[in-house]
Scaffold this active site. Structure first.
Site, short mmCIF file in Angstrom:
data_model
loop_
_atom_site.label_atom_id
_atom_site.label_comp_id
_atom_site.label_asym_id
_atom_site.label_seq_id
_atom_site.Cartn_x
_atom_site.Cartn_y
_atom_site.Cartn_z
CB CYS A 1 -2.63 1.11 -2.64
SG CYS A 1 -2.77 2.86 -2.98
CG ASN A 2 -9.18 1.09 -3.15
OD1 ASN A 2 -10.17 0.64 -3.70
ND2 ASN A 2 -8.83 0.72 -1.93
CE1 TYR B 1 2.95 5.63 -3.14
CE2 TYR B 1 1.86 3.81 -4.27
CZ TYR B 1 2.96 4.32 -3.62
OH TYR B 1 4.07 3.54 -3.46
N GLY B 2 -2.73 9.13 -3.68
CA GLY B 2 -4.04 9.54 -4.20
C GLY B 2 -4.08 10.88 -4.88
CB CYS C 1 -9.90 5.11 -0.15
SG CYS C 1 -8.48 5.80 0.72
CG ASP D 1 -1.80 1.22 1.33
OD1 ASP D 1 -2.32 1.62 0.27
OD2 ASP D 1 -1.97 1.79 2.41
CD GLU E 1 -2.77 8.56 7.44
OE1 GLU E 1 -2.00 9.45 7.82
OE2 GLU E 1 -2.53 7.76 6.53
CG HIS F 1 -6.74 5.87 4.92
ND1 HIS F 1 -5.91 5.27 4.00
CD2 HIS F 1 -5.93 6.52 5.79
CE1 HIS F 1 -4.64 5.56 4.29
NE2 HIS F 1 -4.64 6.31 5.38
#
Ligand code: DGL
Length: 261
Positions: A71-72, A40-41, A184, A8, A150, A186
């Site tokens: 990781c999406n 990365y998003g 995602c 990820d 987070e 998260h």
């Protein structure tokens, strides 16, 4: 199959590790979080692909039998390049998430929440269209949800207001959505708040699905797993690892190594 590699952009993918450990308790897992380069998003497809290939190479050096792209954003932008780079099976997050959404939706009206880069890629639209050509998909980038998860601010007034702000926009685009994809790593931490706020806006229950458990099912379908059940974590930067790792994994991380890609 003995060893599963999972990567990820950061620690969010530990939600997938959790699902894989539940489903395949014997699997030895090598988890790589590219914490030095997260997020990365917000990056371009080209950069996401380059970073993702570096993560893949790192895991292949550990001789994993299977790679899960938790990781999406990486799955949405780099899965073809990753699969082309190795004969080892690579499972991304998008198709399992799309499968879960199509299975959950009664009406075929599906909302996809993800990072900017995931939503721009339209990867969920393509995957859902292949599974269910009549389905209609509305996507929305929700960049604030990553830092919110987070921080551990997953319920309460601030989380509800931010989710409300995003979801009002999504339901304005399609008021008939009955299923949301939490696209995602998260967002599963915010699942309760997202479902509650969505149901308030829509005036009816809204299903919320994510990729983690479907990815674990797809990994299990590849065959029995007889490893030592050990989880080895690697990160490219070690900031806030104890706090964040525990939040996403649900338990402390015992073995962590700081690495360079
Ligand atoms: N792991 C990313 C994803 O699932 C979220 C965090 C990031 O932007 O890197 O899309």
């Amino acid at each position: 199959m003995r060893t599963v590699g999972i990567f990820d952009s950061g620690v969010g993918g530990l939600t997938v590790v959790r699902a894989v450990r539940d489903r395949l308790p014997g699997a030895a897992i090598h988890y790589l979080g590219d914490t030095a380069r997260v997020p990365y998003g917000s990056k371009s497809p080209r950069t996401v692909e380059r970073y993702s290939l570096a993560c893949l190479r790192f895991l292949l050096e550990r001789e994993v039998d299977l790679v899960l792209v938790a990781c999406n954003t990486a799955s949405a932008n780099a899965l073809d390049a990753l699969s082309a780079a190795t004969p080892t099976p690579v499972i991304g997050a998008v198709l399992p998430g799309a499968r879960a959404a199509v299975a959950a939706s009664q009406t075929g009206r599906i909302g996809v929440l993800g990072t900017l880069s995931t939503v721009r890629s339209r990867a969920y639209e393509s995957a859902i269209a292949e599974l269910s050509p009549a389905a209609a998909v509305a996507g929305l980038a929700c960049p604030l949800l990553v830092p919110l998860a987070e921080e551990g601010w997953t319920d309460g007034e601030i989380a509800e207001q931010i989710c409300h702000r995003y979801l009002v926009e999504l339901f304005a685009a399609d008021p008939d959505i009955d299923t949301l994809v939490l696209g995602c790593t998260h967002y599963p931490l915010l699942a309760d708040t997202i479902s509650r706020v969505a149901a308030d806006i829509a005036g009816r229950p809204i299903a919320a699905v994510d990729s983690a458990s479907t990815m674990a099912d797809e990994a299990a379908a590849l065959g029995p797993t007889e490893g030592d059940g050990r989880l080895r974590c690697y990160v490219t930067d070690a900031t806030r690892l104890d706090e964040l790792g525990a939040r996403f994994l649900g338990s402390a991380i015992d073995e962590v190594e700081l690495v360079d890609l």
